[in-house]
Write a protein that holds these residues in place. Structure first.
Motif, short mmCIF file in Angstrom:
data_model
loop_
_atom_site.label_atom_id
_atom_site.label_comp_id
_atom_site.label_asym_id
_atom_site.label_seq_id
_atom_site.Cartn_x
_atom_site.Cartn_y
_atom_site.Cartn_z
N GLU A 176 44.26 44.27 43.49
CA GLU A 176 44.64 43.47 44.65
C GLU A 176 43.49 43.40 45.67
O GLU A 176 43.23 42.34 46.26
N LYS A 177 42.78 44.51 45.85
CA LYS A 177 41.65 44.50 46.78
C LYS A 177 40.53 43.58 46.29
O LYS A 177 39.90 42.87 47.08
N HIS A 178 40.30 43.58 45.00
CA HIS A 178 39.26 42.71 44.47
C HIS A 178 39.59 41.24 44.72
O HIS A 178 38.72 40.44 45.09
N LEU A 179 40.84 40.87 44.54
CA LEU A 179 41.21 39.47 44.78
C LEU A 179 41.06 39.12 46.26
O LEU A 179 40.62 38.01 46.60
N LEU A 180 41.40 40.05 47.15
CA LEU A 180 41.20 39.79 48.57
C LEU A 180 39.72 39.60 48.89
O LEU A 180 39.35 38.74 49.70
N ARG A 181 38.87 40.38 48.25
CA ARG A 181 37.43 40.26 48.48
C ARG A 181 36.87 38.94 47.97
O ARG A 181 35.82 38.48 48.40
N MET A 182 37.57 38.32 47.02
CA MET A 182 37.10 37.05 46.46
C MET A 182 37.40 35.88 47.38
O MET A 182 36.82 34.81 47.23
N GLY A 183 38.33 36.04 48.31
CA GLY A 183 38.70 34.96 49.21
C GLY A 183 39.85 34.14 48.67
O GLY A 183 40.13 34.13 47.47
N PRO A 184 40.55 33.41 49.54
CA PRO A 184 41.77 32.70 49.13
C PRO A 184 41.55 31.62 48.08
O PRO A 184 42.35 31.47 47.16
N ARG A 185 40.47 30.88 48.19
CA ARG A 185 40.21 29.81 47.21
C ARG A 185 40.05 30.40 45.82
O ARG A 185 40.68 29.94 44.86
N ASN A 186 39.24 31.41 45.70
CA ASN A 186 38.97 31.99 44.39
C ASN A 186 40.15 32.78 43.85
O ASN A 186 40.43 32.75 42.65
N ALA A 187 40.83 33.50 44.73
CA ALA A 187 42.00 34.26 44.29
C ALA A 187 43.06 33.33 43.72
O ALA A 187 43.68 33.63 42.69
N ARG A 188 43.26 32.18 44.36
CA ARG A 188 44.30 31.26 43.87
C ARG A 188 43.91 30.62 42.54
O ARG A 188 44.78 30.33 41.72
N LEU A 189 42.63 30.40 42.33
CA LEU A 189 42.20 29.88 41.03
C LEU A 189 42.51 30.89 39.92
O LEU A 189 43.00 30.53 38.85
N VAL A 190 42.23 32.16 40.19
CA VAL A 190 42.51 33.20 39.21
C VAL A 190 44.02 33.31 38.97
O VAL A 190 44.47 33.42 37.83
N GLN A 191 44.80 33.27 40.03
CA GLN A 191 46.25 33.40 39.89
C GLN A 191 46.85 32.22 39.12
O GLN A 191 47.76 32.39 38.30
N ALA A 192 46.34 31.03 39.38
CA ALA A 192 46.84 29.86 38.66
C ALA A 192 46.55 29.98 37.16
O ALA A 192 47.40 29.66 36.32
N LYS A 193 45.37 30.47 36.83
CA LYS A 193 45.04 30.62 35.41
C LYS A 193 45.87 31.74 34.78
O LYS A 193 46.27 31.63 33.61
N ALA A 194 46.17 32.79 35.53
CA ALA A 194 47.02 33.86 35.01
C ALA A 194 48.42 33.32 34.67
O ALA A 194 49.01 33.69 33.65
N ARG A 195 48.94 32.41 35.50
CA ARG A 195 50.25 31.81 35.22
C ARG A 195 50.18 30.96 33.95
O ARG A 195 51.09 30.99 33.11
N GLU A 196 49.11 30.17 33.83
CA GLU A 196 48.94 29.34 32.63
C GLU A 196 48.87 30.20 31.37
O GLU A 196 49.48 29.88 30.34
N LEU A 197 48.10 31.28 31.45
CA LEU A 197 47.93 32.13 30.28
C LEU A 197 49.22 32.85 29.91
O LEU A 197 49.54 32.99 28.73
N GLU A 198 49.97 33.29 30.90
CA GLU A 198 51.25 33.94 30.59
C GLU A 198 52.15 32.99 29.80
O GLU A 198 52.77 33.37 28.81
N ALA A 199 52.22 31.74 30.24
CA ALA A 199 53.05 30.76 29.53
C ALA A 199 52.51 30.48 28.14
O ALA A 199 53.27 30.39 27.17
N ALA A 200 51.19 30.34 28.02
CA ALA A 200 50.59 29.99 26.73
C ALA A 200 50.71 31.13 25.72
O ALA A 200 50.91 30.88 24.53
N LEU A 201 50.59 32.37 26.18
CA LEU A 201 50.66 33.50 25.27
C LEU A 201 52.09 33.80 24.82
O LEU A 201 52.30 34.44 23.79
N GLY A 202 53.08 33.34 25.58
CA GLY A 202 54.47 33.52 25.17
C GLY A 202 54.92 34.97 25.13
O GLY A 202 55.74 35.34 24.30
N LEU A 203 54.42 35.78 26.05
CA LEU A 203 54.80 37.19 26.09
C LEU A 203 56.15 37.35 26.78
O LEU A 203 56.37 36.82 27.87
N ALA A 204 57.04 38.11 26.16
CA ALA A 204 58.35 38.36 26.76
C ALA A 204 58.20 39.38 27.88
O ALA A 204 57.41 40.31 27.78
#
Length: 244
Positions: free
Chosen positions: A208-236
């Protein structure tokens, strides 16, 4: 690769904003692994050749920074380590050294107080853009092809969750649930380093601290990709609570 494809025991507490964190050691052999009722046993298998694994992962993005990272050692093992680190809230900096930002952490004055400078956030732009460039479908194809080898690597490392699937899901969820701050993030000098002035932020985990250090623009890009990957990987979603 994401932070979990691109993207852990007792660990050193990572308190400061620019302190390096080593890859956490596996737990002692006697430590009991938590049971995950929903995680199917991942088949294990021999690791594919380095060229095969690298080729599968390179197909997910043409970004030069990511390709540089993929060429830096055993991609399968590092994927397993990064997923485990993130799932447990530990910084994966050592495994992602090739993606480290250039320049130094910097602050500016905001309302008479020290705050993280936008210039400091900008150091992470290339990293966040690289993560955003990942094709989630291609990453999922690499996951399916490499999953037996990933499970073998993960099991050999001795991390506590029963399967690489469990670790991967927790890693992606941790990234998605990390707080993002649009306004100034105040810090205080503590010797030669800085700590978050807000005790609630200082009490957060390393991820969480690392994402804060990246700034809001970059943190949201990472979070958006994490959501995409969770859906694509189909993990329960496992029933056991994610450890924070």
């Amino acid at each position: 690769m994401s932070l979990a494809v691109v993207g852990g025991g007792g660990f050193l507490v990572w308190r400061y904003l620019d302190q390096d964190a080593a890859t956490p050691p596996p737990p002692p052999p006697a430590a009991a692994a938590p049971v995950d009722a929903d995680a199917a046993a991942a088949p294990e298998g021999p690791a594919p050749g380095p060229a095969t694994a690298q080729g599968l992962l390179e197909a997910a993005s043409r970004d030069g920074l990511l390709r540089k990272a993929l060429a830096d050692g055993d991609a399968v093992r590092r994927w397993a380590v990064v997923a485990a680190n993130l799932a447990l809230g530990e910084s994966p900096r050592k495994e992602l050294a090739a993606l480290a930002p250039q320049g130094k952490f910097s602050v500016e004055t905001a309302g008479g107080r020290a705050a993280i400078s936008p210039r400091s956030y900008a150091r992470y732009d290339a990293f966040a853009d690289a993560v955003a460039s990942i094709d989630a479908g291609a990453a999922a194809s690499a996951w399916r092809a490499l999953r037996p080898a990933l499970q073998s690597a993960y099991r050999a490392l001795g991390y506590p969750y029963p399967t690489i699937d469990s670790a991967m899901l927790r890693a992606l969820r941790r990234l998605q649930q990390a707080p993002v701050r649009d306004g100034p993030v105040f810090v205080e000098a503590d010797g030669s380093v800085y700590a978050f002035a807000d005790e609630r932020l200082e009490a957060l985990g390393q991820v969480e601290k690392h994402l804060l250090r990246m700034g809001p623009r970059n943190a949201r890009l990472v979070q958006a990709k994490a959501r995409e990957l969770e859906a694509a990987l189909g993990l329960a979603r496992p029933r056991v609570a994610a450890e924070r």
